[in-house]
Structure formats: C-alpha cells, structure tokens
Design an enzyme around this catalytic site. Structure first.
Site, PDB file in Angstrom:
ATOM      1  N   HIS A  76       0.816  -1.215   0.000  1.00 21.97           N
ATOM      2  CA  HIS A  76       0.000   0.000   0.000  1.00 21.97           C
ATOM      3  C   HIS A  76       0.853   1.270   0.000  1.00 21.97           C
ATOM      4  O   HIS A  76       1.968   1.288   0.527  1.00 21.97           O
ATOM      5  CB  HIS A  76      -1.009   0.007   1.139  1.00 21.97           C
ATOM      6  CG  HIS A  76      -0.436  -0.015   2.530  1.00 21.97           C
ATOM      7  ND1 HIS A  76      -0.035   1.121   3.202  1.00 21.97           N
ATOM      8  CD2 HIS A  76      -0.231  -1.042   3.393  1.00 21.97           C
ATOM      9  CE1 HIS A  76       0.389   0.801   4.408  1.00 21.97           C
ATOM     10  NE2 HIS A  76       0.288  -0.505   4.562  1.00 21.97           N
ATOM     11  N   ASP A  78      -0.141   4.379   1.240  1.00 25.87           N
ATOM     12  CA  ASP A  78      -0.372   5.347   2.314  1.00 25.87           C
ATOM     13  C   ASP A  78       0.378   4.974   3.588  1.00 25.87           C
ATOM     14  O   ASP A  78       0.791   3.831   3.781  1.00 25.87           O
ATOM     15  CB  ASP A  78      -1.865   5.494   2.608  1.00 25.87           C
ATOM     16  CG  ASP A  78      -2.510   4.180   3.050  1.00 25.87           C
ATOM     17  OD1 ASP A  78      -2.178   3.131   2.466  1.00 25.87           O
ATOM     18  OD2 ASP A  78      -3.340   4.208   3.984  1.00 25.87           O
ATOM     19  N   ASP A 106       6.272   1.042   6.450  1.00 28.80           N
ATOM     20  CA  ASP A 106       4.933   0.478   6.334  1.00 28.80           C
ATOM     21  C   ASP A 106       4.101   1.420   5.470  1.00 28.80           C
ATOM     22  O   ASP A 106       3.548   2.392   5.972  1.00 28.80           O
ATOM     23  CB  ASP A 106       4.328   0.330   7.727  1.00 28.80           C
ATOM     24  CG  ASP A 106       2.917  -0.224   7.739  1.00 28.80           C
ATOM     25  OD1 ASP A 106       2.457  -0.707   6.692  1.00 28.80           O
ATOM     26  OD2 ASP A 106       2.276  -0.152   8.805  1.00 28.80           O
ATOM     27  N   GLU A 139      -5.183   2.009   2.781  1.00 30.06           N
ATOM     28  CA  GLU A 139      -5.133   0.783   3.592  1.00 30.06           C
ATOM     29  C   GLU A 139      -5.216   1.077   5.074  1.00 30.06           C
ATOM     30  O   GLU A 139      -5.935   0.404   5.824  1.00 30.06           O
ATOM     31  CB  GLU A 139      -3.851   0.006   3.274  1.00 30.06           C
ATOM     32  CG  GLU A 139      -3.808  -1.412   3.840  1.00 30.06           C
ATOM     33  CD  GLU A 139      -3.226  -1.528   5.233  1.00 30.06           C
ATOM     34  OE1 GLU A 139      -3.312  -2.613   5.829  1.00 30.06           O
ATOM     35  OE2 GLU A 139      -2.684  -0.518   5.747  1.00 30.06           O
ATOM     36  N   GLU A 140      -4.500   2.094   5.518  1.00 26.01           N
ATOM     37  CA  GLU A 140      -4.380   2.337   6.955  1.00 26.01           C
ATOM     38  C   GLU A 140      -5.684   2.797   7.601  1.00 26.01           C
ATOM     39  O   GLU A 140      -5.880   2.616   8.802  1.00 26.01           O
ATOM     40  CB  GLU A 140      -3.276   3.376   7.226  1.00 26.01           C
ATOM     41  CG  GLU A 140      -1.866   2.942   6.825  1.00 26.01           C
ATOM     42  CD  GLU A 140      -1.294   1.854   7.713  1.00 26.01           C
ATOM     43  OE1 GLU A 140      -2.014   1.344   8.603  1.00 26.01           O
ATOM     44  OE2 GLU A 140      -0.122   1.490   7.518  1.00 26.01           O
ATOM     45  N   ASP A 163       3.376  -6.748   3.575  1.00 29.15           N
ATOM     46  CA  ASP A 163       2.896  -5.749   4.540  1.00 29.15           C
ATOM     47  C   ASP A 163       2.732  -6.345   5.926  1.00 29.15           C
ATOM     48  O   ASP A 163       1.643  -6.324   6.495  1.00 29.15           O
ATOM     49  CB  ASP A 163       1.562  -5.165   4.058  1.00 29.15           C
ATOM     50  CG  ASP A 163       1.040  -4.057   4.974  1.00 29.15           C
ATOM     51  OD1 ASP A 163       1.856  -3.445   5.686  1.00 29.15           O
ATOM     52  OD2 ASP A 163      -0.181  -3.819   4.972  1.00 29.15           O
ATOM     53  N   HIS A 344       4.033   2.329  12.803  1.00 27.58           N
ATOM     54  CA  HIS A 344       2.993   3.197  13.375  1.00 27.58           C
ATOM     55  C   HIS A 344       3.522   4.001  14.564  1.00 27.58           C
ATOM     56  O   HIS A 344       2.735   4.527  15.354  1.00 27.58           O
ATOM     57  CB  HIS A 344       1.744   2.408  13.797  1.00 27.58           C
ATOM     58  CG  HIS A 344       0.993   1.807  12.653  1.00 27.58           C
ATOM     59  ND1 HIS A 344      -0.341   1.441  12.742  1.00 27.58           N
ATOM     60  CD2 HIS A 344       1.362   1.513  11.382  1.00 27.58           C
ATOM     61  CE1 HIS A 344      -0.754   0.942  11.583  1.00 27.58           C
ATOM     62  NE2 HIS A 344       0.289   0.976  10.742  1.00 27.58           N
TER      63      HIS A 344
END
Length: 368
Positions: A76, A78, A106, A139-140, A163, A344
């Site tokens: 992904h 984003d 990520d 995605e997030e 991922d 994150h």
C-alpha cells in the site's frame, strides 16, 4: 544479486514523498511514471472516488517472459500520520525516521521490494510468468482501496501482500475479522439538584454495561476494546445520552459472534437496571483470513525461502491488512513479513538487509 544501492535509493525516494491516507496522489504519480518508463501497462482504477481519496489503486501488468501461472504482488501507498516531511536517517545499515514522523517503511518498503525484485529478474534475463502489481491506497484507514478496487485489473488468482512486521521469513496464515461497534445509551435529563429521582443517568447505564463486559484479551483468537466514550454536559444536569465506540476481533466466526452477543447483553441488562434504553449496532469491517495447510501458494513460497537460504515460520496475527479483503474477494493470499520494526510509531526503522533479503525472496517467487 539484488542491487542494494538501487533498492535503498528507491526506498528513500518513496519515504520522502508525503502520502497520508486518502492523499496518496504524489506517490501514485511517482510510481506511475516509474512503471511507464519500463513500458509496463499501468492503470488507475479511481477507487479513491468512492472514499474521498485523491487517487485510486495502481495496477501494473508485466508481460510473461516464461511459463507459469500469473502471480500478483501488493503493497500500500499510504502511511499513518505523522508522515509528512519524513527525513530518513541511515545508521549502521538501518534506516530510521528522524524521530518526529514515522519512517513510512509500512508500507513503502513493500513497494520498493516488489520493484527491485522485477528489476533484478529483467536485468539478469530470468524468465517469469505474467506478474501483476497492485499499489493500493487507503489501507491504513480501513483497506478502502481494496474494498473499492476494480478486480478486473488484478487477474492473477494468487497474491503476495508485502505488509507485515517481524523478520523476513514470517508468513501470516491467520488474521482476524473485525466488527466495528456503536453503543448509544439513552436516559432522561432533569435538574440534578432539584428532582434527580425523576432522571435516568445514561452515564450510569454505560458504566454498568462496561463494568460487566469481558474486554481486551478474551481468548487465544479473540479480542475486544472500547475506543471512545462521549456524553454529558453540566454537572447539575442528569445526562441523557452517552455514545460509545468499540471493536471486537476474532479469527473464529463463532467466537466473534459470541463476544458481540455478550457485549449486547451487558447493554440490555444495564438499561433494564436503570430504566433507560440503548442501541447496539455493529458492522463487520472485513472477513478473517485463513490459509489452508495444503495451500499450493504456501508450498511455493516456503520452497522459495529454502531456495534463498531463509528460514520461514507460519504465524497468526491480531492485525489486519489488504489480505483480509483480497481473501474475501476470492483471491489466494499470503502476507509476508518484510522486516519493518516499530511500525505506526516515530521510532520506526528497517534494516537494509531485510529489504534486500526480501527482494531476493520475492524474485525467487516470481521466477518461472
């Protein structure tokens, strides 16, 4: 050999491009140009139009140069915030964020790995079947890109999703379904100092319900969490409305239903005790992911780990990814660990060797 400098430079270019969820157009444009330079067929499905994004998913078709079934790879575009103005720092062959943003490994490490793997095969004239790339958006925030994707642009039946955290060698074979829950508690508003006995306090109803709920770790495959509670006003007014947001996850459908029924019963009992009412609604955001032990895709990938001298391990996770949605749409899916750490968070980092090892693995999976 995988070109260490090339994959590193591509990764650094990617993380320096701002791409918070639903605002991935700049990185999508970068990737679109990069793939067109290689004369691949590139399409944008405009999935962002359905969810307020400024781009869609990108799909890349790479023609076959050898035999074999088509295979797909996905990562992904984003990143979670704060992800704008990323300044990557390299120390001892590890790439870190500067500490005031996430790094964006990520999932931009996944993007770089996919692209380096095909670069390696073509540079070495190694035959491969048709390969499909999907660079997904949103995605997030809840896998919005794959939820709204044009599946005709991803014809491969089996997809490798790059991922997952953990060491290169991790293969996610189980991931949970998630239910997003809304609870609203209704009481009766009156003056708290004059006629409190005529009131019904919605905070009391909510507190009673919450105190009787099984939460956090329920069992080996099930979790539940309260994320937000809101309501009330002046101290001299009996509160008549409280709203609560929650989630429940499980890799087993029956366990998820049992947890939802339990949470609803807690609300029923609490409302009955104080004479109020409630609303309990939920929506299953995505299905669970289960990979069969006799999966041919799993066998192929585990063989590739051996081919490149890496040890693999099958794991279950409590998190989710595009894989959950792709599996629900009928694709055969595996999610692979790519070595990203502390994702994150502003302490996020990834070793360069993790990216090169994973690119070598992906290149082997891609081979005819």
């Amino acid at each position: 050999m995988i070109n260490k400098n090339r994959i590193l430079n591509l990764f650094l270019d990617l993380v320096k491009i701002d791409s918070p969820s639903l605002k991935e157009n700049d990185v999508a444009s970068f990737l679109y140009s990069l793939m067109l330079e290689k004369e691949y067929d590139v399409k944008n499905d405009r999935a962002g139009d359905a969810c307020g994004g400024n781009t869609g998913n990108l799909f890349v078709r790479i023609p076959a140069t050898g035999a074999g079934e088509p295979i797909g790879f996905s990562a992904h575009m984003d990143c979670v915030e704060p992800c704008c103005g990323v300044t990557p720092i390299i120390k001892d062959d590890v790439v870190y964020s500067s500490g005031d943003t996430v790094l964006g490994g990520d999932d931009k490490a996944g993007l770089a790995i996919m692209i380096e793997a095909i670069n390696h095969l073509e540079e070495e004239s190694i035959p491969h079947p048709e390969i499909n790339f999907m660079f997904s958006m949103g995605e997030e925030l809840g896998m919005y890109g794959v939820k709204n994707m044009d599946t005709t642009l991803l014809p491969a039946k089996n997809i490798i999703v790059l991922d997952s955290g953990g060491a290169v060698g991790t293969i996610v074979v189980n991931a949970p379904s998630e239910a997003l829950i809304s609870m609203v508690f209704h009481g009766k508003s009156v003056h708290a100092g004059i006629i409190p006995e005529k009131g019904i306090n919605a905070i009391q109803i909510a507190a009673e319900a919450i105190s009787n709920m099984n939460l956090l770790r329920i069992d080996a495959c099930t979790t539940a969490n309260l994320g937000r509670i809101e309501g009330g006003g002046a101290a001299n007014i009996v509160t008549d409305l409280v709203e609560l947001s929650a989630e429940a996850r499980s890799t087993k459908e029956e366990s998820l239903k049992h947890q939802l029924d339990h949470m609803k019963k807690c609300c029923t009992d609490a409302a009955a005790k104080f004479g109020g009412s409630y609303e309990f609604n939920y929506e299953v955001s995505y299905p669970a992911l289960h990979v069969d032990e006799d999966s041919l895709l799993l066998a192929k990938v585990e063989k590739s780990y051996k081919n490149v001298g890496l040890t693999s391990s099958r794991v279950s996770t409590g998190g989710s990814s595009d894989s959950n949605i792709l599996s629900g749409k009928g694709y055969g899916v595996l999610t692979l660990g790519i070595g990203m750490c502390k994702a994150h968070t502003t302490g996020e980092f990834i070793a360069i060797k993790s990216m090169t090892d994973c690119a070598e693995l992906v290149a082997d999976i891609m081979r005819s």
